[in-house]
Design a protein around this motif. Sequence first.
Motif: not given
Length: 312
Positions: A148-153, A189-199, A271-279
Amino acid sequence: MNGMTPPHSIGDLSTRTGIPVRTIRFYSDTGLPPPTRRTRAGYRRYDDAALDRLRTISVLRELDIGLPTIRRVLDGDLPLTEVATAHASAVELQIRALRTRLGLLRSIAGRGSAPEEITRMHRLTRLASDERRRLVADFLSGLQADTPAAQSAVAALRTAVPHLPDDPSDAQLDAWAEITELIADDTFRALLAEATLPPADEAALAGIAPEEAADLLRFARQAATASVDAGTEPESDVAVAVVDAVVARFAATLDRSDDGDLREWMARQLAVGHDPLVARYWRLVWTVNGWHVLPGHLPFQPWLVTALRRHP
């Protein structure tokens, strides 16, 4: 003209319109315009109506309108306004293509790109709008959304789709080229889905009292945000003082030594949920879409993570 010889010879028409005699003769042979009369010696003569038609032909040819279309306009079969509207749209497309080409050339000149880079950027910028949209849509549909978290992302990502305009600036072209590199990377791609909705920020500092965590993050946010808003690169020497101040605050609060271990621990937590590459991806999307980034609106963690690892 009541039997009188029409006043204009081909030479006279050429002088009055600027059209070469040879071209007028060609137009006349095809009926654009036909000669009004011939003299006894066989020379063509034209009346004022023919002169007006030639002037119209000259203007329309300068606008790159073809002779078959011009014939229909002169014969009254096609409204001139309709022709002008259609050709205005065509010219607008040509202008957009030229602007894209100009931006690409400027980008190549500024970057000193290698031949393979030039080829890649040329291919990417020549993609039609629907092809660019399909490229991004394929990227989004390929993201893993098993939870569900990834789907929201993924849903959040689809609300901010990068869209390169038809007349992009140099910065938008560069950003678009970098985005296409990122979305082709499976790891990203995997990193982006995980980091789109940071804690929540405080949740990143596990094992620390909430009050202490909030105080540390408040200090880190103020220090890093000021540097981000000032345009300070995290890899630069200017960032050293900012990093040292933040680490010193963490060391004092946590009663730890200011060393490489502490800095790496801070980098991992932040870096949890805030990866520099995603930013970086989000900054590129804002650039391509022409969105205005409000000062202090971006997360501070990616800048600080990069600075911590650049200055261990």
